[in-house]
Design a protein around this motif. Sequence first.
Motif, PDB file in Angstrom:
ATOM      1  N   GLN A 221       0.834  -1.211   0.000  1.00  0.00           N
ATOM      2  CA  GLN A 221       0.000   0.000   0.000  1.00  0.00           C
ATOM      3  C   GLN A 221       0.863   1.253   0.000  1.00  0.00           C
ATOM      4  OE1 GLN A 221      -2.317  -0.925   3.528  1.00  0.00           O
ATOM      5  NE2 GLN A 221      -4.184  -1.199   2.306  1.00  0.00           N
ATOM      6  N   LEU A 222       1.928   1.246   0.808  1.00  0.00           N
ATOM      7  CA  LEU A 222       2.808   2.408   0.868  1.00  0.00           C
ATOM      8  C   LEU A 222       3.570   2.602  -0.447  1.00  0.00           C
ATOM      9  CD1 LEU A 222       4.197   2.001   4.505  1.00  0.00           C
ATOM     10  CD2 LEU A 222       2.611   3.755   3.696  1.00  0.00           C
ATOM     11  N   LEU A 223       3.850   1.508  -1.139  1.00  0.00           N
ATOM     12  CA  LEU A 223       4.558   1.577  -2.420  1.00  0.00           C
ATOM     13  C   LEU A 223       3.633   1.905  -3.587  1.00  0.00           C
ATOM     14  CD1 LEU A 223       6.988  -1.505  -2.370  1.00  0.00           C
ATOM     15  CD2 LEU A 223       7.653   0.907  -2.342  1.00  0.00           C
ATOM     16  N   GLN A 224       2.354   1.771  -3.406  1.00  0.00           N
ATOM     17  CA  GLN A 224       1.407   1.833  -4.525  1.00  0.00           C
ATOM     18  C   GLN A 224       1.561   3.058  -5.426  1.00  0.00           C
ATOM     19  OE1 GLN A 224      -2.628   1.121  -3.308  1.00  0.00           O
ATOM     20  NE2 GLN A 224      -3.291   0.519  -5.339  1.00  0.00           N
ATOM     21  N   PRO A 225       1.864   4.247  -4.899  1.00  0.00           N
ATOM     22  CA  PRO A 225       1.985   5.406  -5.794  1.00  0.00           C
ATOM     23  C   PRO A 225       3.088   5.280  -6.851  1.00  0.00           C
ATOM     24  CG  PRO A 225       1.674   6.138  -3.532  1.00  0.00           C
ATOM     25  CD  PRO A 225       1.927   4.656  -3.479  1.00  0.00           C
ATOM     26  N   THR A 226       4.137   4.506  -6.566  1.00  0.00           N
ATOM     27  CA  THR A 226       5.257   4.403  -7.512  1.00  0.00           C
ATOM     28  C   THR A 226       5.453   3.003  -8.063  1.00  0.00           C
ATOM     29  OG1 THR A 226       6.816   4.002  -5.681  1.00  0.00           O
ATOM     30  CG2 THR A 226       6.513   6.293  -6.412  1.00  0.00           C
ATOM     31  N   LEU A 227       4.798   2.028  -7.474  1.00  0.00           N
ATOM     32  CA  LEU A 227       5.030   0.632  -7.835  1.00  0.00           C
ATOM     33  C   LEU A 227       4.445   0.310  -9.204  1.00  0.00           C
ATOM     34  CD1 LEU A 227       6.163  -2.071  -6.688  1.00  0.00           C
ATOM     35  CD2 LEU A 227       3.846  -2.551  -5.864  1.00  0.00           C
ATOM     36  N   SER A 228       5.253  -0.314 -10.061  1.00  0.00           N
ATOM     37  CA  SER A 228       4.734  -0.737 -11.364  1.00  0.00           C
ATOM     38  C   SER A 228       5.044  -2.195 -11.670  1.00  0.00           C
ATOM     39  CB  SER A 228       5.285   0.150 -12.487  1.00  0.00           C
ATOM     40  OG  SER A 228       6.684   0.052 -12.582  1.00  0.00           O
ATOM     41  N   VAL A 229       5.965  -2.813 -10.918  1.00  0.00           N
ATOM     42  CA  VAL A 229       6.344  -4.201 -11.174  1.00  0.00           C
ATOM     43  C   VAL A 229       6.535  -4.931  -9.850  1.00  0.00           C
ATOM     44  CG1 VAL A 229       8.129  -5.731 -12.100  1.00  0.00           C
ATOM     45  CG2 VAL A 229       7.471  -3.692 -13.377  1.00  0.00           C
ATOM     46  N   ILE A 230       6.001  -6.141  -9.766  1.00  0.00           N
ATOM     47  CA  ILE A 230       6.290  -7.046  -8.653  1.00  0.00           C
ATOM     48  C   ILE A 230       6.846  -8.332  -9.234  1.00  0.00           C
ATOM     49  CG2 ILE A 230       5.372  -8.382  -6.718  1.00  0.00           C
ATOM     50  CD1 ILE A 230       3.184  -6.361  -6.366  1.00  0.00           C
ATOM     51  N   VAL A 231       7.922  -8.822  -8.652  1.00  0.00           N
ATOM     52  CA  VAL A 231       8.480 -10.124  -9.022  1.00  0.00           C
ATOM     53  C   VAL A 231       8.272 -11.069  -7.851  1.00  0.00           C
ATOM     54  CG1 VAL A 231      10.513 -11.416  -9.743  1.00  0.00           C
ATOM     55  CG2 VAL A 231      10.213  -9.044 -10.507  1.00  0.00           C
TER      56      VAL A 231
END
Length: 270
Positions: A171-181
């Motif tokens: 949730q805290l990363l959501q503004p910048t997150l675009s990829v999860i591995v």
Amino acid sequence: MPQDHGPNTRPMPGPDPATVEYPAIRADRAETFDEVQDALIRCRACPRLVTWREHVGTVKRSAYRDWDYWSKPVPGLGPSDAAVALVGLAPAAHGGNRTGRIFTGDPAGDLLYATLHALGVASRPTATHRGDGQSLSGVRITVPVHCAPPDNQPTTTERNTCRPWLTRELQLLQPTLSVIVALGGFAWRALLPILTDIGWHLPAPRPTFGHGRHILIDDPSTQRGLHLFGCYHPSRRNISTRTLTPAMLHDLLQCALTTATINHSDGRPR
């Protein structure tokens, strides 16, 4: 090797860290990654994991008899505005549980950090202990279960009890997150319900794990897509059986980083 024990240990108001309610309540209240970490390292909600992590830190492995084992939940590592999140399984008993840093001091971490360094997002090719100068750029590493489990196998109950910490990190990363591995099937399966809870829309039927699997998930709240990649875990067993080779890991992480870069207007992963 003696280690500093990270964040302050002042008493915190709220639920008893030994109750199953603690992770959900404390994670939900955390407004920054520092607050997540401060609350996380006090968690004692899973009795089996608490007993095991502390037993390992007392008995120790002969090669590490001079170490002051961390023997607490191991926080994630990386910047608060990362574009890429790598999600593993759990700390190794004599790796992260010893050093206090995720994927540090074990064979899986040796390969992972060497690969990230070769790709230009880790400051050093090795990770041996907190304070060794290792840092990440644009990438955050975390896990669904933050305590070392016996035989590297958390139970379903332990995974679910620990879930709020990973939920809050994403949730805290959501503004910048675009990829999860997702590093392994355990991470993949742990992630899917979390992504749904946060608000991302998964395709139906839910995708199954596989190395190289790549799906695009919609986020209606931001109108941005989230790319989810599957990658075999860089465990000693997977490397020794060549289920995962260094080249396979390099190529997949390079693809993930390239995808994140393309998705950012400044031309680089954060």
